[in-house]
Design a protein around this motif. Structure first.
Motif, mmCIF file in Angstrom:
data_model
loop_
_atom_site.group_PDB
_atom_site.id
_atom_site.type_symbol
_atom_site.label_atom_id
_atom_site.label_comp_id
_atom_site.label_asym_id
_atom_site.label_seq_id
_atom_site.Cartn_x
_atom_site.Cartn_y
_atom_site.Cartn_z
ATOM 1 N N ASN A 121 8.184 -99.228 -76.298
ATOM 2 C CA ASN A 121 7.276 -100.111 -77.039
ATOM 3 C C ASN A 121 6.698 -99.344 -78.217
ATOM 4 O OD1 ASN A 121 7.657 -102.233 -75.247
ATOM 5 N ND2 ASN A 121 5.996 -101.565 -73.939
ATOM 6 N N PHE A 122 6.456 -100.086 -79.300
ATOM 7 C CA PHE A 122 5.988 -99.487 -80.542
ATOM 8 C C PHE A 122 4.772 -100.242 -81.062
ATOM 9 C CE2 PHE A 122 10.473 -98.834 -80.043
ATOM 10 C CZ PHE A 122 10.651 -97.489 -80.359
ATOM 11 N N ALA A 123 3.908 -99.538 -81.779
ATOM 12 C CA ALA A 123 2.783 -100.177 -82.474
ATOM 13 C C ALA A 123 3.352 -100.953 -83.659
ATOM 14 C CB ALA A 123 1.788 -99.120 -82.953
ATOM 15 N N SER A 124 2.540 -101.794 -84.257
ATOM 16 C CA SER A 124 3.009 -102.615 -85.378
ATOM 17 C C SER A 124 3.482 -101.774 -86.559
ATOM 18 C CB SER A 124 1.918 -103.589 -85.824
ATOM 19 O OG SER A 124 0.767 -102.869 -86.220
ATOM 20 N N ASP A 125 3.024 -100.527 -86.664
ATOM 21 C CA ASP A 125 3.482 -99.655 -87.756
ATOM 22 C C ASP A 125 4.720 -98.842 -87.382
ATOM 23 O OD1 ASP A 125 2.494 -97.758 -85.997
ATOM 24 O OD2 ASP A 125 1.106 -96.857 -87.428
ATOM 25 N N GLY A 126 5.290 -99.106 -86.193
ATOM 26 C CA GLY A 126 6.502 -98.417 -85.759
ATOM 27 C C GLY A 126 6.256 -97.140 -84.980
ATOM 28 N N THR A 127 4.998 -96.797 -84.744
ATOM 29 C CA THR A 127 4.665 -95.597 -83.979
ATOM 30 C C THR A 127 5.030 -95.808 -82.510
ATOM 31 O OG1 THR A 127 2.810 -95.158 -85.458
ATOM 32 C CG2 THR A 127 2.800 -94.029 -83.326
#
Length: 145
Positions: A121-127
């Motif tokens: 899973n990733f944050a909305s910024d791709g992190t």
């Protein structure tokens, strides 16, 4: 035969298991290219029934060694933001795919294990945010945890 049984049941993961419903049905399916010396059809066969049930084509333009290109393609597709993308690849290469996605310190996928799914899973910024190693629980002989 057990591999085909597993492949036929694989669509059930996305319709009946809560941990796979968060992002909806898969937005894309990626399997290792069957072309060239390092190719294989096994990952395509694994995704066959998922592709048929959900009418999603299997993307197979990348061969085993093109992990950087595969991950770059997926990361750069804005239409995949907040969606599930399924990658089915040779087990020896999965830890490298995870590394390209930004997840490190993962153990290699055991060569005789066919009943697990790695989720990222990733944050909305791709992190990178979360990794999980989930049992499929498709066949009676599958691991329970």
């Amino acid at each position: 035969e057990q591999g085909w049984q597993r492949a036929r049941l694989l669509p059930n993961l996305f319709t009946s298991r809560q941990e796979f419903k968060t992002f909806g049905l898969p937005a894309a399916l990626y399997a290792m290219s069957p072309k060239k010396d390092d190719g294989s059809i096994r990952s395509i066969q694994t995704l066959k029934y998922v592709s048929e049930q959900f009418s999603i084509p299997i993307e197979k333009q990348f061969n085993r060694g093109q992990i950087k290109e595969l991950v770059a393609k997926i990361k750069n597709e804005k239409k995949f933001n907040g969606k599930m993308v399924v990658i089915c690849w040779e087990h020896k290469e999965l830890v490298y795919i995870a590394g390209e996605l930004g997840f490190s310190n993962l153990k290699d996928w055991p060569s005789k294990q066919y009943d697990r799914v790695w989720t990222f899973n990733f944050a909305s910024d791709g992190t990178p945010v979360h990794f999980d190693n989930i049992p499929e629980k498709l066949l009676l002989s599958d691991s329970k945890d």
